[in-house]
Design a protein around this motif. Structure first.
Motif, PDB file in Angstrom:
ATOM      1  N   VAL A 139       0.833  -1.204   0.000  1.00  0.00           N
ATOM      2  CA  VAL A 139       0.000   0.000   0.000  1.00  0.00           C
ATOM      3  C   VAL A 139       0.867   1.253   0.000  1.00  0.00           C
ATOM      4  CG1 VAL A 139      -1.665   1.325   1.350  1.00  0.00           C
ATOM      5  CG2 VAL A 139      -1.978  -1.128   1.069  1.00  0.00           C
ATOM      6  N   ALA A 140       1.933   1.244   0.812  1.00  0.00           N
ATOM      7  CA  ALA A 140       2.777   2.438   0.930  1.00  0.00           C
ATOM      8  C   ALA A 140       3.466   2.775  -0.389  1.00  0.00           C
ATOM      9  CB  ALA A 140       3.812   2.233   2.037  1.00  0.00           C
ATOM     10  N   LEU A 141       4.175   1.799  -0.960  1.00  0.00           N
ATOM     11  CA  LEU A 141       4.893   2.090  -2.196  1.00  0.00           C
ATOM     12  C   LEU A 141       3.934   2.140  -3.389  1.00  0.00           C
ATOM     13  CD1 LEU A 141       7.816   2.725  -2.641  1.00  0.00           C
ATOM     14  CD2 LEU A 141       8.221   0.374  -3.353  1.00  0.00           C
ATOM     15  N   GLY A 142       2.836   1.374  -3.312  1.00  0.00           N
ATOM     16  CA  GLY A 142       1.819   1.472  -4.358  1.00  0.00           C
ATOM     17  C   GLY A 142       1.213   2.861  -4.408  1.00  0.00           C
ATOM     18  N   ALA A 143       1.063   3.506  -3.251  1.00  0.00           N
ATOM     19  CA  ALA A 143       0.548   4.871  -3.206  1.00  0.00           C
ATOM     20  C   ALA A 143       1.507   5.842  -3.886  1.00  0.00           C
ATOM     21  CB  ALA A 143       0.298   5.297  -1.762  1.00  0.00           C
ATOM     22  N   VAL A 144       2.799   5.582  -3.763  1.00  0.00           N
ATOM     23  CA  VAL A 144       3.781   6.429  -4.449  1.00  0.00           C
ATOM     24  C   VAL A 144       3.616   6.310  -5.964  1.00  0.00           C
ATOM     25  CG1 VAL A 144       6.242   6.830  -4.858  1.00  0.00           C
ATOM     26  CG2 VAL A 144       5.430   6.289  -2.555  1.00  0.00           C
ATOM     27  N   GLY A 145       3.465   5.077  -6.443  1.00  0.00           N
ATOM     28  CA  GLY A 145       3.242   4.884  -7.866  1.00  0.00           C
ATOM     29  C   GLY A 145       1.952   5.528  -8.333  1.00  0.00           C
ATOM     30  N   VAL A 175      -8.594   1.267   5.081  1.00  0.00           N
ATOM     31  CA  VAL A 175      -7.370   1.010   5.842  1.00  0.00           C
ATOM     32  C   VAL A 175      -7.699   0.701   7.299  1.00  0.00           C
ATOM     33  CG1 VAL A 175      -5.216   2.021   6.673  1.00  0.00           C
ATOM     34  CG2 VAL A 175      -5.935   2.404   4.309  1.00  0.00           C
ATOM     35  N   ALA A 176      -8.571   1.517   7.904  1.00  0.00           N
ATOM     36  CA  ALA A 176      -8.916   1.320   9.312  1.00  0.00           C
ATOM     37  C   ALA A 176      -9.619  -0.013   9.530  1.00  0.00           C
ATOM     38  CB  ALA A 176      -9.796   2.471   9.798  1.00  0.00           C
ATOM     39  N   THR A 177     -10.565  -0.330   8.646  1.00  0.00           N
ATOM     40  CA  THR A 177     -11.314  -1.581   8.789  1.00  0.00           C
ATOM     41  C   THR A 177     -10.404  -2.787   8.619  1.00  0.00           C
ATOM     42  OG1 THR A 177     -13.271  -0.475   7.888  1.00  0.00           O
ATOM     43  CG2 THR A 177     -13.306  -2.878   7.959  1.00  0.00           C
ATOM     44  N   TYR A 178      -9.526  -2.731   7.638  1.00  0.00           N
ATOM     45  CA  TYR A 178      -8.611  -3.849   7.422  1.00  0.00           C
ATOM     46  C   TYR A 178      -7.700  -4.044   8.625  1.00  0.00           C
ATOM     47  CZ  TYR A 178      -4.810  -6.690   5.684  1.00  0.00           C
ATOM     48  OH  TYR A 178      -3.869  -7.672   5.551  1.00  0.00           O
ATOM     49  N   CYS A 179      -7.223  -2.950   9.196  1.00  0.00           N
ATOM     50  CA  CYS A 179      -6.310  -3.038  10.335  1.00  0.00           C
ATOM     51  C   CYS A 179      -6.962  -3.738  11.527  1.00  0.00           C
ATOM     52  CB  CYS A 179      -5.837  -1.647  10.741  1.00  0.00           C
ATOM     53  SG  CYS A 179      -4.642  -0.913   9.605  1.00  0.00           S
ATOM     54  N   VAL A 180      -8.254  -3.475  11.747  1.00  0.00           N
ATOM     55  CA  VAL A 180      -8.952  -4.134  12.857  1.00  0.00           C
ATOM     56  C   VAL A 180      -8.943  -5.643  12.666  1.00  0.00           C
ATOM     57  CG1 VAL A 180     -11.184  -4.431  13.996  1.00  0.00           C
ATOM     58  CG2 VAL A 180     -10.406  -2.140  13.352  1.00  0.00           C
ATOM     59  N   LEU A 196      -3.659   6.234  12.597  1.00  0.00           N
ATOM     60  CA  LEU A 196      -3.458   7.253  11.566  1.00  0.00           C
ATOM     61  C   LEU A 196      -4.671   7.356  10.640  1.00  0.00           C
ATOM     62  CD1 LEU A 196       0.265   6.567  10.563  1.00  0.00           C
ATOM     63  CD2 LEU A 196      -0.612   8.437  11.987  1.00  0.00           C
ATOM     64  N   ALA A 197      -5.253   6.229  10.284  1.00  0.00           N
ATOM     65  CA  ALA A 197      -6.414   6.236   9.384  1.00  0.00           C
ATOM     66  C   ALA A 197      -7.613   6.907  10.039  1.00  0.00           C
ATOM     67  CB  ALA A 197      -6.759   4.807   8.974  1.00  0.00           C
ATOM     68  N   VAL A 198      -7.857   6.597  11.309  1.00  0.00           N
ATOM     69  CA  VAL A 198      -8.972   7.221  12.027  1.00  0.00           C
ATOM     70  C   VAL A 198      -8.745   8.719  12.179  1.00  0.00           C
ATOM     71  CG1 VAL A 198     -10.197   7.309  14.226  1.00  0.00           C
ATOM     72  CG2 VAL A 198      -9.628   5.108  13.224  1.00  0.00           C
ATOM     73  N   ALA A 199      -7.505   9.097  12.474  1.00  0.00           N
ATOM     74  CA  ALA A 199      -7.187  10.522  12.593  1.00  0.00           C
ATOM     75  C   ALA A 199      -7.441  11.239  11.276  1.00  0.00           C
ATOM     76  CB  ALA A 199      -5.732  10.693  13.027  1.00  0.00           C
ATOM     77  N   TYR A 200      -7.068  10.607  10.167  1.00  0.00           N
ATOM     78  CA  TYR A 200      -7.321  11.215   8.856  1.00  0.00           C
ATOM     79  C   TYR A 200      -8.822  11.367   8.609  1.00  0.00           C
ATOM     80  CZ  TYR A 200      -7.291  12.065   3.850  1.00  0.00           C
ATOM     81  OH  TYR A 200      -7.498  12.620   2.604  1.00  0.00           O
ATOM     82  N   LEU A 201      -9.603  10.357   8.965  1.00  0.00           N
ATOM     83  CA  LEU A 201     -11.051  10.444   8.790  1.00  0.00           C
ATOM     84  C   LEU A 201     -11.630  11.640   9.530  1.00  0.00           C
ATOM     85  CD1 LEU A 201     -12.140   6.698   9.088  1.00  0.00           C
ATOM     86  CD2 LEU A 201     -12.683   8.224   7.188  1.00  0.00           C
ATOM     87  N   VAL A 202     -11.217  11.828  10.769  1.00  0.00           N
ATOM     88  CA  VAL A 202     -11.759  12.907  11.597  1.00  0.00           C
ATOM     89  C   VAL A 202     -11.313  14.275  11.079  1.00  0.00           C
ATOM     90  CG1 VAL A 202     -11.785  13.907  13.901  1.00  0.00           C
ATOM     91  CG2 VAL A 202     -11.929  11.424  13.623  1.00  0.00           C
ATOM     92  N   VAL A 203     -10.021  14.436  10.853  1.00  0.00           N
ATOM     93  CA  VAL A 203      -9.486  15.732  10.426  1.00  0.00           C
ATOM     94  C   VAL A 203      -9.993  16.100   9.035  1.00  0.00           C
ATOM     95  CG1 VAL A 203      -7.380  17.017   9.884  1.00  0.00           C
ATOM     96  CG2 VAL A 203      -7.440  15.500  11.888  1.00  0.00           C
ATOM     97  N   SER A 204     -10.005  15.137   8.126  1.00  0.00           N
ATOM     98  CA  SER A 204     -10.455  15.416   6.764  1.00  0.00           C
ATOM     99  C   SER A 204     -11.916  15.818   6.727  1.00  0.00           C
ATOM    100  CB  SER A 204     -10.232  14.179   5.884  1.00  0.00           C
ATOM    101  OG  SER A 204     -10.740  14.378   4.582  1.00  0.00           O
ATOM    102  N   ALA A 205     -12.740  15.176   7.550  1.00  0.00           N
ATOM    103  CA  ALA A 205     -14.168  15.514   7.577  1.00  0.00           C
ATOM    104  C   ALA A 205     -14.399  16.937   8.038  1.00  0.00           C
ATOM    105  CB  ALA A 205     -14.910  14.537   8.482  1.00  0.00           C
ATOM    106  N   LYS A 206     -13.515  17.438   8.912  1.00  0.00           N
ATOM    107  CA  LYS A 206     -13.661  18.809   9.391  1.00  0.00           C
ATOM    108  C   LYS A 206     -13.110  19.827   8.404  1.00  0.00           C
ATOM    109  CE  LYS A 206     -13.581  17.720  14.343  1.00  0.00           C
ATOM    110  NZ  LYS A 206     -12.873  17.954  15.640  1.00  0.00           N
TER     111      LYS A 206
END
Length: 323
Positions: free
Chosen positions: A104-110, A211-216, A248-258
């Motif tokens: 996911v990390a390096l795929g995101a770079v591509g 990402v968050a759901t998969y991590c759980v 990190l994924a949950v934090a992104y969800l919260v901050v991005s929504a605001k």
């Protein structure tokens, strides 16, 4: 007495003449196809051009494969660089060993490179791909079944996975963690589809939910596995990774929504203009008349009545009317 179990294939490769057909590789390829196909459907529904997802995947997939393999080799270096091991095996990707975090990390770079070249926002593209990526993981996990790897603790439940004797494994029945993760990913994919429709997720939040759901799921499934792994404070390394990425994924969800509520209105510049063009008008300047079909004359012009309509008032009144 074993009443039921999931059998493992006797081999993970079938030879078609000199060509080896490997089950692990097939699962990865089919998963990539599903992710790109479904991602394209979602991208077009959002207002993008058909084919854009595949064009960007040309960058994301190779980067993801390299990243996934690097993560696996680095975190399980003892399998390739310890005494008695052949470091050349680190390049044998067909034998299994792709770390989702590195993929996911390096795929995101591509994907970022591909999006930059097309002038589209990476978060929007990631949102379109999110559920398809979950479904792709569900398919890809069956590659571990072909290789008889990444199973869980011994068990005698009816759905236990039967493992045969082999290198670094003992014959017996074990928890099929590959199946657990596959089913979890399918559920995650449908959850993303529902949540996106219900809450109008945009700006990368659908991908963050994936990402968050998969991590759980990965956290508790990882705890069941018995393959060799590094441990930190009693937890496997991948469990700590899942925990950190979940935060990190949950934090992104919260901050991005605001900061950026709602969803992108335009995901690919120019795509809506292309869709608005009527057939036969491509390349025509604004205000330029549409050329008429020579065979049809003026009959297709809605502003000009057809010959049949012109002749209708002069028709004989005694002529019976059609129903």
């Amino acid at each position: 007495m074993e009443l039921a179990f999931i059998p493992s294939p006797s081999t993970g490769v079938i030879h078609l003449g000199p060509i080896p057909l490997r089950g692990y590789a097939f699962c990865i390829i089919i998963g990539v196809f599903v992710a790109v196909w479904y991602g394209n459907k979602r991208w077009v529904a959002r207002g993008g051009r058909s084919g854009t997802v595949a064009d960007i995947a040309v960058w994301a997939v190779p980067f993801g494969l390299v990243g996934g393999r690097l993560y696996h080799v680095v975190t399980d270096y003892q399998l390739y660089f310890s005494d008695g091991e052949d470091w050349v095996n680190a390049f044998k990707i067909w034998e299994g060993g792709l770390g989702i975090w590195g993929a996911v990390a390096l795929g995101a770079v591509g994907a970022w490179i591909g999006c930059r070249r097309r002038g589209i926002p990476l978060p929007a593209w990631a949102d379109a791909l999110a559920p398809g990526l979950a479904f792709a993981q569900a398919i890809g996990r069956w590659g571990n079944w072909f290789n008889q790897e990444l199973y869980g603790r011994p068990t005698d439940v009816p759905w236990a996975l039967k493992i045969s004797e082999g290198p670094n494994r003992i014959a017996g029945t074990y928890h099929p963690t590959f199946l657990y993760e596959s089913l979890w990913c399918v559920g995650a994919g449908f959850l993303i589809i529902w949540a996106e429709r219900r809450f109008k997720l945009g700006h990368g939040r659908a991908f963050a939910l994936y990402v968050a759901t998969y991590c759980v799921g990965r956290f508790w499934i990882e705890g069941m596995r018995v393959d060799e792994a590094h441990h930190v404070l009693g937890l496997r390394l991948n469990q700590w990774t899942a925990l950190g990425i979940f935060v990190l994924a949950v934090a992104y969800l919260v901050v991005s929504a605001k900061l950026r509520p709602g969803r992108e209105e335009i995901v690919e510049p120019g795509a809506q203009d292309d869709a608005a063009e009527a057939p036969g008008t491509a390349g025509r300047k604004d205000g330029e008349p549409v050329p008429l079909d020579k065979d049809k004359g003026d009959k297709d012009d809605p502003a000009e009545p057809t010959d049949e309509l012109k002749a209708e008032p002069a028709a004989s009144e005694s002529e019976p009317k059609k129903a």
